[in-house]
Motif scaffolding. Structure first.
Motif, mmCIF file in Angstrom:
data_model
loop_
_atom_site.group_PDB
_atom_site.id
_atom_site.type_symbol
_atom_site.label_atom_id
_atom_site.label_comp_id
_atom_site.label_asym_id
_atom_site.label_seq_id
_atom_site.Cartn_x
_atom_site.Cartn_y
_atom_site.Cartn_z
ATOM 1 N N ARG A 289 -0.667 -12.021 8.386
ATOM 2 C CA ARG A 289 -0.306 -10.811 8.222
ATOM 3 C C ARG A 289 -1.095 -9.756 8.736
ATOM 4 O O ARG A 289 -0.624 -8.541 9.195
ATOM 5 N N ASP A 290 -2.318 -9.886 8.578
ATOM 6 C CA ASP A 290 -3.481 -8.801 8.842
ATOM 7 C C ASP A 290 -3.305 -8.604 10.509
ATOM 8 O O ASP A 290 -3.468 -7.619 10.829
ATOM 9 N N ASP A 291 -3.200 -9.967 11.197
ATOM 10 C CA ASP A 291 -3.109 -9.708 12.713
ATOM 11 C C ASP A 291 -1.963 -8.876 13.013
ATOM 12 O O ASP A 291 -1.934 -8.407 14.189
ATOM 13 N N VAL B 247 5.336 -5.538 6.987
ATOM 14 C CA VAL B 247 5.163 -4.081 6.861
ATOM 15 C C VAL B 247 6.148 -3.901 5.481
ATOM 16 O O VAL B 247 6.024 -2.580 5.007
ATOM 17 N N LEU B 248 6.868 -4.707 5.037
ATOM 18 C CA LEU B 248 7.494 -4.434 3.876
ATOM 19 C C LEU B 248 6.770 -5.147 2.512
ATOM 20 O O LEU B 248 5.979 -5.855 2.582
ATOM 21 N N PRO B 249 6.988 -4.497 1.095
ATOM 22 C CA PRO B 249 6.207 -4.707 0.264
ATOM 23 C C PRO B 249 6.245 -6.317 -0.210
ATOM 24 O O PRO B 249 7.498 -6.771 -0.078
ATOM 25 N N GLY B 250 5.032 -6.757 -0.345
ATOM 26 C CA GLY B 250 5.159 -7.993 -0.871
ATOM 27 C C GLY B 250 5.669 -8.084 -2.463
ATOM 28 O O GLY B 250 6.187 -9.309 -2.432
ATOM 29 N N ALA B 251 5.386 -7.150 -2.980
ATOM 30 C CA ALA B 251 6.093 -7.195 -4.466
ATOM 31 C C ALA B 251 7.548 -7.243 -4.580
ATOM 32 O O ALA B 251 7.923 -7.900 -5.509
ATOM 33 N N ASP C 151 0.764 -1.297 0.250
ATOM 34 C CA ASP C 151 0.089 0.080 0.089
ATOM 35 C C ASP C 151 0.975 1.253 -0.022
ATOM 36 O O ASP C 151 0.417 2.240 -0.691
ATOM 37 N N VAL C 152 1.992 1.428 0.572
ATOM 38 C CA VAL C 152 2.712 2.214 0.788
ATOM 39 C C VAL C 152 3.544 2.556 -0.562
ATOM 40 O O VAL C 152 3.494 3.702 -1.308
ATOM 41 N N MET C 153 3.623 1.386 -1.456
ATOM 42 C CA MET C 153 4.368 1.420 -2.625
ATOM 43 C C MET C 153 3.253 2.098 -3.567
ATOM 44 O O MET C 153 3.507 2.830 -4.480
ATOM 45 N N ASP C 154 1.902 1.563 -3.584
ATOM 46 C CA ASP C 154 1.211 1.963 -4.443
ATOM 47 C C ASP C 154 0.569 3.544 -4.355
ATOM 48 O O ASP C 154 0.518 4.100 -5.438
ATOM 49 N N ASP C 155 0.715 3.782 -3.116
ATOM 50 C CA ASP C 155 0.298 5.190 -2.662
ATOM 51 C C ASP C 155 1.473 6.191 -3.205
ATOM 52 O O ASP C 155 1.348 7.443 -3.815
ATOM 53 N N TRP C 156 2.611 5.730 -3.315
ATOM 54 C CA TRP C 156 4.129 6.427 -3.581
ATOM 55 C C TRP C 156 3.915 6.649 -5.063
ATOM 56 O O TRP C 156 4.123 7.435 -5.761
ATOM 57 N N ARG C 157 3.594 5.320 -5.754
ATOM 58 C CA ARG C 157 3.740 5.361 -7.199
ATOM 59 C C ARG C 157 2.735 6.300 -7.821
ATOM 60 O O ARG C 157 3.069 6.725 -8.660
ATOM 61 N N ALA C 158 1.566 6.320 -7.181
ATOM 62 C CA ALA C 158 0.740 7.176 -7.749
ATOM 63 C C ALA C 158 1.069 8.683 -7.932
ATOM 64 O O ALA C 158 0.716 9.576 -8.906
ATOM 65 N N ARG C 159 1.719 8.875 -6.837
ATOM 66 C CA ARG C 159 2.389 10.248 -6.897
ATOM 67 C C ARG C 159 3.374 10.704 -7.596
ATOM 68 O O ARG C 159 3.976 11.634 -7.803
ATOM 69 N N THR C 160 4.188 9.606 -8.349
ATOM 70 C CA THR C 160 5.422 9.817 -9.141
ATOM 71 C C THR C 160 4.879 10.347 -10.475
ATOM 72 O O THR C 160 5.771 10.454 -11.430
ATOM 73 N N LYS C 161 3.652 9.832 -10.818
ATOM 74 C CA LYS C 161 3.290 10.566 -12.128
ATOM 75 C C LYS C 161 3.330 12.011 -12.485
ATOM 76 O O LYS C 161 2.998 12.742 -13.685
ATOM 77 N N ALA D 224 10.312 -12.692 -1.173
ATOM 78 C CA ALA D 224 10.711 -13.063 0.300
ATOM 79 C C ALA D 224 12.494 -12.516 0.289
ATOM 80 O O ALA D 224 12.847 -12.028 1.234
ATOM 81 N N ASP D 225 13.017 -12.678 -0.892
ATOM 82 C CA ASP D 225 14.442 -12.679 -0.848
ATOM 83 C C ASP D 225 14.717 -10.866 -0.898
ATOM 84 O O ASP D 225 15.761 -10.473 -0.002
ATOM 85 N N GLY D 226 13.658 -10.306 -1.376
ATOM 86 C CA GLY D 226 13.881 -8.599 -1.130
ATOM 87 C C GLY D 226 13.652 -8.285 0.235
ATOM 88 O O GLY D 226 14.308 -7.522 0.643
ATOM 89 N N ARG D 227 12.670 -8.841 0.806
ATOM 90 C CA ARG D 227 12.364 -8.608 2.209
ATOM 91 C C ARG D 227 13.681 -8.971 3.231
ATOM 92 O O ARG D 227 14.187 -8.260 3.856
ATOM 93 N N GLU D 228 14.187 -10.102 2.889
ATOM 94 C CA GLU D 228 15.318 -10.527 3.668
ATOM 95 C C GLU D 228 16.352 -9.669 3.315
ATOM 96 O O GLU D 228 17.121 -9.176 4.269
#
Ligand SMILES: Cc1cc2nc3c(=O)[nH]c(=O)nc-3n(C[C@H](O)[C@H](O)[C@H](O)COP(=O)(O)OP(=O)(O)OC[C@H]3O[C@@H](n4cnc5c(N)ncnc54)[C@H](O)[C@@H]3O)c2cc1C
Lengths: 528, 196
Positions: free
Chosen positions: B126-128, B52-56, A370-380, B59-63
């Motif tokens: 993750r939500d909890d 809290v880190l992006p899923g996108a 969500d942080v990424m999406d919010d940020w990405r939207a503002r990079t346009k 796992a490697d990127g988060r590590e």
């Protein structure tokens, strides 16, 4: 008491003192000693590591660059170090305009300098060649120069190419800011690698005065005595000649050191130079040295700025080369004016409104994608920062005085600076800000954008004054070469001699004046 | 000219032409002071990172992001003198060592998880996990503080990642590579697509 004798004693190892020393060593067969209160800071080999920590932790990369007990209310910088403030300057190198030297005769405000732009022009060029300034000739009507810059300009980044076009659409010509950054290897310095941390340049591409100082020391051109604070200058009882500078060794605080010389050059910068003259009062000179006019520490000057963050419908990429910027001097050379408003303009691409945030616009916490999406939207969209340094007229009571309530370890009172605009500038303040706001709005419209915010600074950047130059000993402290009217072997060089602060970064002007002073000082010695 | 600068000139110009990257990441690190080990609970920190880190970034990127944060913390100097702001006559110092506070917060999250769900923090969905973290965060926003100024360890970890060169590249989808030393001649080009 240790005694150190020389022909020329330079107090202060900042960029103005060092460049004057270099010029003197070329011209005069004279023994030069330079005294510096501070010590050596971060050596070149350690700057990459200090850069890393500066990025990661915001730490000061310049170790031991200030003296704990030498501060003062209103100081613009704390650095007291071998090489002075320019060890960590940004290196922006615009010149003043011809108008800066002729405010009274051209616009009926302020005071004309005793010299014109044409008198200083060769010394600007000399300065640019010594330190290697990379620049582009701007439109000649706004950027008068006799010769090209010694180095090709920094290339415009992808972002600045588009922002320059935006400026042109708004009817304002912008060109690349001149920088003291080598665009190709220059006099022992590596070329710029756009590391974007010019505050601490890891490659040595940005000019720092230690480059020149080390070369001078290696060549036997001068002796540097660092860690030694000059506390007063003394005068021969029978004349007005300065005989010695009395100093304290900071590593052995009870030890006094005296410097005896034929000529003394005060190169302590805008604050410490007038401060030392005031500290050097005696029964013969109760108001301090060089102060028969009562103007030492008066007419302190500099320039405030006004800036705007402007949102534009452009896709830009902050971080390609963030430290480079565009410059326009169009409004610094405005031609005839009904009301006196002069300023420069600069443009940067910034990250304002284009950074990640952990609460969205409504204040709700967001995580991960969500942080990424919010940020990405503002990079346009992109944000440009536009800033103008404003020329103001200093008041006589724009003052540096001695603050009896704050003293260093030797009990010497420290400086206290209170800048004040002359009534003519105060009367124009609202009009100036309105004029600039109108320019920002106009620029935003020209780019189909909007002004996000504006800001008016309250500090005086690139301060100078305190020992203003002039022809009349009753209305000035020094002549145009920095020779004090009251003591023919005492020169004050650089920033303190300014009559007014202009609307461009000051260091090129401080240095051009110092190089001009050095030529004059050299005349008293056998030539090389 | 000092020997360091002369050597740099020799090596850096060669490096720039050969690799397009300067030698500016090199340097004398021997003067760094030895630091006492400063570690946070390994698994709990990773359980926070997953939340809290992006899923996108996978796992490697988060590590990678978590390890970079651990190294950052390990090399942190408490109360360090900060860069002198332009126009400031007062010298500013950075915060104290945040790791004792952050370690406590990790313990608190673990205790709360057990109290509320009879499970360890890492076993929660993750939500909890996000709910527990959100309740604990007192940092004001909206922008990220510097990691060292973050009150809560989760904010510090996010701040460290989202301020990084990697995150900026990810969000723009191109290799801006901010703060990386490289030749100036390519500055005018649009940054290449990631992985391109
Ligand atoms: C972060 C930053 C960025 C900047 N960027 C730019 C820029 O981009 N462009 C620009 O034009 N300017 C810039 N400046 C301003 C520039 O650095 C100064 O104008 C310039 O360095 C002043 O040089 P100076 O020789 O007048 O004085 P200083 O650099 O202050 O040198 C004076 C030296 O004299 C010593 N001294 C003083 N009194 C005594 C004494 N009694 N005894 C012994 N030693 C003494 C001091 O310790 C000091 O080292 C910047 C400044 C800062 C802090």
């Amino acid at each position: 008491m240790t005694t150190i004798e020389s022909d020329i004693c330079i107090i202060g190892s900042g960029i103005t003192g060092i460049l004057a020393a270099e010029r003197l060593s070329e011209l005069a067969d004279a023994d030069i000693v330079m005294v510096e209160a501070g010590s050596r800071s971060t050596p070149f080999s350690n700057r990459p590591e200090q850069r890393r920590r500066f990025i990661a932790y915001g730490e000061n990369p310049w170790k031991d660059d200030h003296l704990d007990d030498q501060g003062g209310y209103g100081l613009m910088y704390r650095s007291m170090v071998v090489g002075g403030c320019a060890m960590h300057w940004d290196g922006a190198c615009p010149r003043f305009s011809p108008e800066d030297f002729r405010q009274r005769s051209m616009y009926g405000v302020g005071t004309d300098w005793p010299i014109s732009y044409d008198d200083v022009e060769p010394y600007y060029q000399d300065f640019e060649e010594r330190i290697g300034v990379a620049g582009e000739q701007g439109p000649p009507e706004y950027d008068p120069r006799s010769r090209p810059y010694p180095l090709p300009p920094l290339p415009l980044s992808y972002n600045l190419i588009q922002l320059r076009e935006w400026g042109a659409n708004a009817g304002i010509p912008f060109w690349t800011q001149p920088w003291a950054k080598a665009t190709e290897p220059y006099r022992g310095r590596a070329g710029c690698q756009r590391c974007d941390t010019c505050h601490v340049c890891p490659t040595g591409a940005k000019y720092t005065p230690d480059v020149t100082l080390d070369r001078l020391i290696d060549d036997g051109g001068l002796r540097l005595i660092s860690g030694t604070l000059v506390r007063r200058l003394e005068v021969d009882d029978a004349s007005t000649h300065i005989t010695r500078a009395v100093a304290a060794d900071r590593h052995a605080p009870d030890e006094s050191v005296e410097f005896r010389a034929t000529t003394f050059i005060l190169a302590g910068g805008y604050a410490w130079s007038p401060h030392l003259l005031l500290l050097s009062s005696s029964s013969q000179f109760p108001n301090g040295l060089a102060n028969s006019s009562g103007l030492v520490g008066k007419y302190m000057t500099g320039h405030p700025y006004m800036s705007a963050q402007i949102e534009l419908p452009l896709e830009l990429y902050p971080g390609i080369f963030s430290t480079s910027s565009l410059l326009s001097r169009m409004h610094a050379r405005p031609g005839p004016l009904d009301r006196y408003v002069r300023h420069d303009l600069r443009i940067w691409n910034t990250t304002v409104e284009r950074q990640a945030r952990f609460r969205d616009a409504t204040g709700v916490l967001q995580f991960g994608d969500d942080v990424m999406d919010d940020w990405r939207a503002r990079t346009k969209q992109a944000t440009a920062r536009v800033r103008g340094y404003i020329d103001i007229i200093p008041d006589r009571d724009s003052t540096l005085g001695l603050d009896a309530s704050a003293r260093n370890q030797w009990g010497d009172p420290l400086p206290r600076i209170e800048f004040r605009d002359a009534p003519e500038s105060v009367a124009l303040r609202d009009h100036t800000h309105e004029t600039m706001r109108t320019i920002f709005e106009h620029m935003a419209r020209a780019g189909n954008g909007r002004v996000l915010s504006t800001f008016r600074s309250t500090t005086m950047e690139h301060p100078g004054g305190g020992c203003r130059m002039g022809e009349d000993p009753e209305t000035s402290v020094t002549d145009s070469f920095g020779r004090t009217h009251d003591h023919d072997n005492l020169f004050v060089i650089g920033a303190p001699t300014l009559v007014s602060g202009g609307c461009a970064n000051g260091t090129p002007t401080f240095c051009a004046l110092s190089l001009r002073s050095a030529e004059e000082i050299a005349r008293a010695f056998p030539s090389r | 000219m000092s020997t360091g600068r002369r050597d740099f000139l020799k090596t850096s110009t060669a490096a720039v032409t050969a690799a397009g990257l300067g030698g500016c990441e090199r340097g004398d690190r021997s003067v760094s002071e030895p630091r006492t080990p400063r570690r946070l609970h390994r698994e709990l920190l990773r359980a926070i990172g997953d939340a809290v880190l992006p899923g996108a970034i996978g796992a490697d990127g988060r590590e990678k992001a978590i390890v970079a944060f651990e190294v950052w913390l390990q090399e942190f100097t408490p109360n360090a003198e900060l860069v002198h702001p332009y126009g400031g006559w007062e010298v500013a110092y950075g915060p104290e060592d945040p790791s004792p506070r952050w370690a406590e917060q990790l313990d608190d999250l673990e205790r709360l998880a057990r109290q509320r769900s009879m499970a360890s923090f890492g076993e929660l969905s993750r939500d909890d996990r996000r709910t527990l973290i959100a309740d604990a965060i007192e940092d004001a926003g909206p922008g990220f503080p510097t990691p060292a100024e973050a009150q809560h360890v989760a904010v510090a970890l996010m701040a460290h990642y989202f301020r990084s060169t990697e995150a900026t590249n990810q969000v723009y989808g191109v290799a801006i590579n901010k703060l990386q030393c490289r030749v100036i001649t390519t500055a005018g080009e649009k940054p290449p697509a990631l992985g391109g």
